[in-house]
Motif scaffolding. Structure first.
Motif, PDB file in Angstrom:
ATOM      1  N   UNK A  15       1.026  -0.900   0.165  1.00  0.00           N
ATOM      2  CA  UNK A  15       0.385  -0.126   0.087  1.00  0.00           C
ATOM      3  C   UNK A  15       0.815   1.104  -0.126  1.00  0.00           C
ATOM      4  N   UNK A  16       1.743   1.067   0.644  1.00  0.00           N
ATOM      5  CA  UNK A  16       3.182   2.742   0.526  1.00  0.00           C
ATOM      6  C   UNK A  16       3.118   2.306  -0.585  1.00  0.00           C
ATOM      7  N   UNK A  17       3.936   1.687  -1.229  1.00  0.00           N
ATOM      8  CA  UNK A  17       4.605   1.583  -2.645  1.00  0.00           C
ATOM      9  C   UNK A  17       3.560   1.890  -3.148  1.00  0.00           C
ATOM     10  N   UNK A  18       2.449   1.482  -3.857  1.00  0.00           N
ATOM     11  CA  UNK A  18       1.114   2.068  -4.466  1.00  0.00           C
ATOM     12  C   UNK A  18       1.074   3.849  -4.282  1.00  0.00           C
ATOM     13  N   UNK A  19       1.053   3.961  -3.084  1.00  0.00           N
ATOM     14  CA  UNK A  19       0.335   5.900  -2.717  1.00  0.00           C
ATOM     15  C   UNK A  19       2.273   6.709  -3.170  1.00  0.00           C
ATOM     16  N   UNK A  20       3.120   5.793  -2.572  1.00  0.00           N
ATOM     17  CA  UNK A  20       4.907   6.161  -3.260  1.00  0.00           C
ATOM     18  C   UNK A  20       4.331   7.054  -4.521  1.00  0.00           C
ATOM     19  N   UNK A  21       3.648   5.879  -5.402  1.00  0.00           N
ATOM     20  CA  UNK A  21       4.076   5.908  -7.319  1.00  0.00           C
ATOM     21  C   UNK A  21       3.118   6.763  -7.643  1.00  0.00           C
ATOM     22  N   UNK A  22       1.876   6.821  -6.582  1.00  0.00           N
ATOM     23  CA  UNK A  22       1.113   7.272  -7.633  1.00  0.00           C
ATOM     24  C   UNK A  22       0.020   8.415  -6.739  1.00  0.00           C
ATOM     25  N   UNK A  68      -0.555   5.706 -18.328  1.00  0.00           N
ATOM     26  CA  UNK A  68       0.393   5.461 -18.374  1.00  0.00           C
ATOM     27  C   UNK A  68       0.713   5.246 -16.530  1.00  0.00           C
ATOM     28  N   UNK A  69       1.163   3.491 -16.285  1.00  0.00           N
ATOM     29  CA  UNK A  69       1.632   3.453 -14.930  1.00  0.00           C
ATOM     30  C   UNK A  69       3.433   3.690 -14.236  1.00  0.00           C
ATOM     31  N   UNK A  70       3.235   4.357 -13.317  1.00  0.00           N
ATOM     32  CA  UNK A  70       4.079   4.579 -12.740  1.00  0.00           C
ATOM     33  C   UNK A  70       4.885   3.700 -11.814  1.00  0.00           C
ATOM     34  N   UNK A  71       5.552   3.202 -11.027  1.00  0.00           N
ATOM     35  CA  UNK A  71       6.736   2.659  -9.838  1.00  0.00           C
ATOM     36  C   UNK A  71       7.204   3.082  -9.444  1.00  0.00           C
ATOM     37  N   UNK A  72       7.608   4.840  -9.084  1.00  0.00           N
ATOM     38  CA  UNK A  72       8.360   4.943  -9.191  1.00  0.00           C
ATOM     39  C   UNK A  72       8.140   5.740  -7.397  1.00  0.00           C
ATOM     40  N   UNK A 111      12.708   9.142  -4.915  1.00  0.00           N
ATOM     41  CA  UNK A 111      13.821   8.930  -5.670  1.00  0.00           C
ATOM     42  C   UNK A 111      14.252   8.411  -6.850  1.00  0.00           C
ATOM     43  N   UNK A 112      13.620   7.839  -7.045  1.00  0.00           N
ATOM     44  CA  UNK A 112      13.515   6.806  -8.687  1.00  0.00           C
ATOM     45  C   UNK A 112      12.679   6.368  -9.492  1.00  0.00           C
ATOM     46  N   UNK A 113      12.847   6.360 -10.498  1.00  0.00           N
ATOM     47  CA  UNK A 113      11.613   6.193 -11.871  1.00  0.00           C
ATOM     48  C   UNK A 113      10.751   5.161 -11.580  1.00  0.00           C
ATOM     49  N   UNK A 114      11.869   3.829 -10.828  1.00  0.00           N
ATOM     50  CA  UNK A 114      10.906   2.470 -10.175  1.00  0.00           C
ATOM     51  C   UNK A 114      11.739   2.082  -8.691  1.00  0.00           C
ATOM     52  N   UNK A 115      11.011   1.971  -7.656  1.00  0.00           N
ATOM     53  CA  UNK A 115      11.610   2.251  -6.785  1.00  0.00           C
ATOM     54  C   UNK A 115      11.922   0.470  -6.556  1.00  0.00           C
ATOM     55  N   UNK A 116      12.580   0.301  -4.712  1.00  0.00           N
ATOM     56  CA  UNK A 116      13.126  -1.301  -4.757  1.00  0.00           C
ATOM     57  C   UNK A 116      12.149  -1.876  -4.965  1.00  0.00           C
ATOM     58  N   UNK A 117      10.570  -1.368  -4.076  1.00  0.00           N
ATOM     59  CA  UNK A 117      10.160  -1.893  -3.532  1.00  0.00           C
ATOM     60  C   UNK A 117       9.523  -2.621  -5.005  1.00  0.00           C
ATOM     61  N   UNK A 118       9.182  -1.881  -5.721  1.00  0.00           N
ATOM     62  CA  UNK A 118       8.482  -2.355  -7.260  1.00  0.00           C
ATOM     63  C   UNK A 118       9.853  -3.307  -8.223  1.00  0.00           C
ATOM     64  N   UNK A 119      11.403  -2.746  -7.751  1.00  0.00           N
ATOM     65  CA  UNK A 119      11.646  -3.522  -8.474  1.00  0.00           C
ATOM     66  C   UNK A 119      12.362  -4.807  -8.146  1.00  0.00           C
TER      67      UNK A 119
END
Length: 171
Positions: free
Chosen positions: A21-28, A120-124, A127-135
């Motif tokens: 949930x935190x990763x979704x909020x950080x990206x979106x 366009x979906x985002x996963x950043x 700091x990063x275009x793709x966060x460590x969580x999503x990687x």
């Protein structure tokens, strides 16, 4: 907004406290989950069971933090309710890829209430275009991150000018 003021077709957006949930909020944005209300029940796509309906009271106990209610004034509630029931039992779309089997939460809502555009979906994160969580998430799935693939997210749905914010849900 009081629970007894909910109307069929109201969308409930949540802010969860889990790691995903935190990763979704950080990206979106602000919200990590969305569900729809019909006849005292919540219909939504869950990680655990895919597309389900459950009693509102159970949903409110399951989710972590806040609940905001939005309404689409032009909803044809009976038609949306029929579409919501058609997808019960479908699996969760863990990959978030378009055209995958199953649904993630906002994908399900956009399917049964087809008033939302894809973006366009985002996963950043900050700091990063793709966060460590999503990687790590996609490494474990053995898939590439679907960056910029067409999709939806709860915060994007909540920002639709077609919806009216009704307030925070409480007893």
């Amino acid at each position: 907004m009081k629970i007894q003021d909910l109307q069929d077709g109201d969308l409930i957006f949540t802010v969860g406290a889990s790691e995903i949930a935190a990763a979704i909020r950080a990206a979106t944005g602000s919200y990590s989950h969305v569900a729809i209300f019909f006849n005292g029940e919540i219909f939504h796509a869950t990680h655990e069971k895919g597309v389900v309906n459950q009693d509102l009271s159970d949903f409110l106990q399951d989710e972590d933090v806040g609940y905001d209610v939005y309404r689409y004034p032009a909803i044809e509630a009976e038609a949306v309710f029929k579409r919501a029931k058609l997808h019960l039992g479908m699996p969760y779309n863990f990959s978030f890829y378009p055209q995958s089997n199953g649904f993630y939460c906002s994908e399900y809502i956009a399917e049964i209430l087809p008033i939302f555009d894809t973006i366009p979906m985002q996963f950043g994160d900050e700091e990063n275009q793709i966060s460590g969580f999503w990687q790590e998430y996609y490494r474990e799935l053995g898939l590439d991150v679907p960056l910029n693939q067409p999709g939806t997210n709860p915060s994007q749905l909540a920002q639709s000018r077609k919806l009216i914010y009704k307030g925070e849900l409480h007893d």
